[in-house]
Design a protein around this motif. Structure first.
Motif, PDB file in Angstrom:
ATOM      1  N   ARG A 190      57.409  42.893  44.568  1.00 54.21           N
ATOM      2  CA  ARG A 190      56.576  43.005  43.372  1.00 54.21           C
ATOM      3  C   ARG A 190      57.046  44.118  42.433  1.00 54.21           C
ATOM      4  N   ARG A 235      58.463  40.646  33.774  1.00 53.21           N
ATOM      5  CA  ARG A 235      57.101  40.845  33.286  1.00 53.21           C
ATOM      6  C   ARG A 235      57.153  40.972  31.778  1.00 53.21           C
ATOM      7  N   TYR A 256      54.620  30.832  34.793  1.00 55.32           N
ATOM      8  CA  TYR A 256      53.991  32.096  35.143  1.00 55.32           C
ATOM      9  C   TYR A 256      53.639  32.062  36.624  1.00 55.32           C
ATOM     10  N   GLU A 257      54.045  33.097  37.357  1.00 52.67           N
ATOM     11  CA  GLU A 257      53.776  33.203  38.793  1.00 52.67           C
ATOM     12  C   GLU A 257      52.662  34.228  38.998  1.00 52.67           C
ATOM     13  N   ARG A 258      51.519  33.764  39.357  1.00 55.36           N
ATOM     14  CA  ARG A 258      50.362  34.644  39.530  1.00 55.36           C
ATOM     15  C   ARG A 258      50.599  35.707  40.613  1.00 55.36           C
ATOM     16  N   GLU A 259      51.225  35.315  41.746  1.00 55.68           N
ATOM     17  CA  GLU A 259      51.449  36.269  42.843  1.00 55.68           C
ATOM     18  C   GLU A 259      52.325  37.440  42.421  1.00 55.68           C
ATOM     19  N   GLN A 260      53.296  37.184  41.583  1.00 55.93           N
ATOM     20  CA  GLN A 260      54.207  38.227  41.107  1.00 55.93           C
ATOM     21  C   GLN A 260      53.692  38.889  39.827  1.00 55.93           C
ATOM     22  N   ALA A 261      52.670  38.295  39.209  1.00 57.47           N
ATOM     23  CA  ALA A 261      52.191  38.744  37.895  1.00 57.47           C
ATOM     24  C   ALA A 261      53.375  38.837  36.931  1.00 57.47           C
TER      25      ALA A 261
END
Length: 136
Positions: free
Chosen positions: A36, A71, A114-119
């Motif tokens: 992350r 990000r 968009y990957e929620r787990e990685q924000a």
């Protein structure tokens, strides 16, 4: 052949000043999904090979999946990284990597989400390489 191509991919990506500027120093290029905190980052994912031999020489058609994470408020950063990856690898071919001659590099698909787990935004780039064994 796959090992030669894998090492070549790393070398090409890690030595590109434009990509390094986007990824930061030290450049975050991995063999697994980045943690992350390690974004933006690129990792070389699945590599699959199938026979592409001719009567005269051994060869492989190799499919490579490269992932990029970044990000930001939108897809712009990850799109720039994905485009740069395609440009680096397709512009460098033809090339020789150890005992492998890389004859052709073709972008096959590219996608972003968009990957929620990685924000973070995630780009997937698929390329196809045609490789021949040089016999050395």
């Amino acid at each position: 052949m796959i090992g030669d191509l894998h090492a070549w991919l790393f070398d090409q990506l890690a030595s590109d000043a434009v990509l390094i500027a986007d990824l930061g120093d030290p450049p975050r290029i991995f063999d697994r999904p980045p943690r992350r905190r390690a974004l933006p980052a690129v990792y070389i994912g699945r590599i699959e090979a199938s026979d592409w031999s001719t009567d005269d020489e051994r060869g492989k058609a190799v499919s490579v999946v490269i992932h990029a994470y970044a990000r930001g408020p939108g897809r712009t950063g990850v799109d720039r990284i994905a485009t740069r990856i395609q440009d680096i690898l397709t512009d460098a071919v033809p090339a020789t990597a150890q005992s492998t001659r890389i004859v052709l590099a073709t972008p096959v698909t590219a996608s972003t989400a968009y990957e929620r787990e990685q924000a973070a935004f995630h780009a997937t780039v698929r390329l196809r390489f045609l490789c021949a064994h040089t016999g050395t």
